[in-house]
Design an enzyme around this catalytic site. Sequence first.
Site, mmCIF file in Angstrom:
data_model
loop_
_atom_site.group_PDB
_atom_site.id
_atom_site.type_symbol
_atom_site.label_atom_id
_atom_site.label_comp_id
_atom_site.label_asym_id
_atom_site.label_seq_id
_atom_site.Cartn_x
_atom_site.Cartn_y
_atom_site.Cartn_z
ATOM 1 N N ASP A 1 6.460 0.697 6.833
ATOM 2 C CA ASP A 1 5.039 0.387 6.544
ATOM 3 C C ASP A 1 4.529 1.300 5.447
ATOM 4 O O ASP A 1 3.905 2.308 5.748
ATOM 5 C CB ASP A 1 4.227 0.514 7.826
ATOM 6 C CG ASP A 1 2.786 0.071 7.659
ATOM 7 O OD1 ASP A 1 2.480 -0.596 6.655
ATOM 8 O OD2 ASP A 1 1.962 0.385 8.527
ATOM 9 N N ASP B 1 -0.242 4.344 0.980
ATOM 10 C CA ASP B 1 -0.600 5.343 1.998
ATOM 11 C C ASP B 1 0.124 5.069 3.312
ATOM 12 O O ASP B 1 0.597 3.958 3.567
ATOM 13 C CB ASP B 1 -2.120 5.394 2.227
ATOM 14 C CG ASP B 1 -2.703 4.067 2.690
ATOM 15 O OD1 ASP B 1 -2.289 3.011 2.176
ATOM 16 O OD2 ASP B 1 -3.566 4.083 3.590
ATOM 17 N N GLU C 1 -5.055 1.774 2.441
ATOM 18 C CA GLU C 1 -5.026 0.515 3.209
ATOM 19 C C GLU C 1 -5.272 0.809 4.673
ATOM 20 O O GLU C 1 -6.013 0.108 5.355
ATOM 21 C CB GLU C 1 -3.672 -0.187 3.037
ATOM 22 C CG GLU C 1 -3.624 -1.598 3.637
ATOM 23 C CD GLU C 1 -3.182 -1.652 5.101
ATOM 24 O OE1 GLU C 1 -3.280 -2.738 5.699
ATOM 25 O OE2 GLU C 1 -2.759 -0.629 5.662
ATOM 26 N N GLU C 2 -4.641 1.892 5.162
ATOM 27 C CA GLU C 2 -4.676 2.194 6.595
ATOM 28 C C GLU C 2 -6.068 2.599 7.065
ATOM 29 O O GLU C 2 -6.337 2.648 8.255
ATOM 30 C CB GLU C 2 -3.670 3.312 6.928
ATOM 31 C CG GLU C 2 -2.212 2.988 6.590
ATOM 32 C CD GLU C 2 -1.592 1.950 7.527
ATOM 33 O OE1 GLU C 2 -2.304 1.432 8.404
ATOM 34 O OE2 GLU C 2 -0.401 1.644 7.342
ATOM 35 N N HIS D 1 0.842 -1.200 0.000
ATOM 36 C CA HIS D 1 0.000 0.000 0.000
ATOM 37 C C HIS D 1 0.872 1.244 0.000
ATOM 38 O O HIS D 1 1.950 1.264 0.610
ATOM 39 C CB HIS D 1 -0.985 0.007 1.175
ATOM 40 C CG HIS D 1 -0.364 -0.040 2.533
ATOM 41 N ND1 HIS D 1 0.107 1.084 3.161
ATOM 42 C CD2 HIS D 1 -0.152 -1.062 3.399
ATOM 43 C CE1 HIS D 1 0.578 0.760 4.364
ATOM 44 N NE2 HIS D 1 0.442 -0.543 4.532
ATOM 45 N N HIS E 1 3.701 2.983 12.347
ATOM 46 C CA HIS E 1 2.731 3.911 12.953
ATOM 47 C C HIS E 1 3.318 4.724 14.110
ATOM 48 O O HIS E 1 2.610 5.479 14.748
ATOM 49 C CB HIS E 1 1.465 3.182 13.458
ATOM 50 C CG HIS E 1 0.709 2.448 12.376
ATOM 51 N ND1 HIS E 1 -0.581 2.037 12.532
ATOM 52 C CD2 HIS E 1 1.078 2.074 11.130
ATOM 53 C CE1 HIS E 1 -0.984 1.418 11.418
ATOM 54 N NE2 HIS E 1 0.020 1.431 10.566
ATOM 55 N N GLU F 1 3.966 -6.499 3.786
ATOM 56 C CA GLU F 1 3.855 -5.794 5.076
ATOM 57 C C GLU F 1 5.030 -6.189 5.965
ATOM 58 O O GLU F 1 5.573 -7.291 5.834
ATOM 59 C CB GLU F 1 2.539 -6.169 5.781
ATOM 60 C CG GLU F 1 1.298 -5.579 5.150
ATOM 61 C CD GLU F 1 1.018 -4.143 5.581
ATOM 62 O OE1 GLU F 1 1.757 -3.592 6.435
ATOM 63 O OE2 GLU F 1 0.062 -3.567 5.039
HETATM 64 ZN ZN LIG Z 1 0.878 -1.484 6.323
#
Ligand SMILES: [Zn+2]
Length: 384
Positions: free
Chosen positions: A105, A75, A137-138, A73, A359, A165
């Site tokens: 990520d 984003d 995705e997030e 992903h 994150h 991932e």
């Molecule tokens: Zn991810």
Amino acid sequence: MSDLQKTTDILRDLIGFPTVSVDSNLAMIDHLATLLADAGARIDIQHDPTGKKANLFATLGPEGDGGIILSGHTDVVPVADQDWTSNPFVMEERDGALFGRGTCDMKGFIAACVAMAPTFANAITTRPLHFAFTYDEETGCIGGGALVENLREKGLRPALAIIGEPTEMRVIEGHKGCFEYTTHFTGLEGHGSSPDLGVNAAEYAARYVARLLDLKDRLRARAPADSRFDPPWTTINTGGIHGGVAHNVIPGKAHVDWEMRPVQPGDAELVKRDLHDYCANHLLPAMQAVHPDASIRTETWGEVVGLEPMIENAARDLVMELTGANGADTVPFGTEAGLFQTLGMDVVVCGPGSIAQAHKPDEFIARNQLDQCLKMLHRLTERL
Ligand SMILES: [Zn+2]
């Protein structure tokens, strides 16, 4: 230039695109499309309904079914309210690690795949290799859902998907789903001294939560005997109960935030059907007997389907061979993998970096993780 150097250079560019989920990812998609087109890939950019975001689906090698998808992903999660040592959108290297929002990520994996594209292009003879880079995705795997739907419409059936991932290059063959909801109760306000003249939204919300607790027990009993998950059953969590203004006022509005993490698709169906019937047959008639406009409405925040561990999984077997892993595992976090599985593909999750860094402020990826990922991709070249 070494593959690692190429990957690092591409990653630096990707980190410079602040693709936080609320914002557009088009500049990054265009950049990736240019790099892949230069390597000879056929490019398909698929916009979302707003036109501000897009998936990139690019293909090297022959047309047709049976190919391998490398997916990630584009984003990233926001940086607001996080304390960063350096600018999160300017990649910095310190002590063998690359810092920046999205390094692990999961732009590191994307950079490694794109850096390898020319090598793949030279090696491919028999089966297509696809790059699937998604948006949002997030925020609930929105782009992944659209991409899988597009494959379904086109009738294209790739055989395997590798979702990069961050797993520290461990081979992951399963994760639970993650379904998040808010259920809103609208009743009728009134004076606390006359409960029968109002419809107490907080009390109906409490009954709903009690039903969730019943379901929790029923789900525990439905745990598959061979479940690979911890805990082995589908869980439900009540994340919040909100409503009401004062001790002596009947609350007219209340809402419940809750989630479930299904280990099997049938569990999610059971929960949804049960709650629907319970509201339709019990709660709503009682509410509407007093106030015909009373209502219960469930808002869906995201329904990320799980990746079900399969006895036969050619993607898992391939990546175990490529990485030299002697086993496959499950993880507690959700990915887009389950979406690809719904197409009947064999799917595995394996990528560089650690979810522990995702994150967080000062997100980073270690250079040696990228190196391990490149080694895997090199061995993949021999299978094309
Ligand atoms: Zn991810």
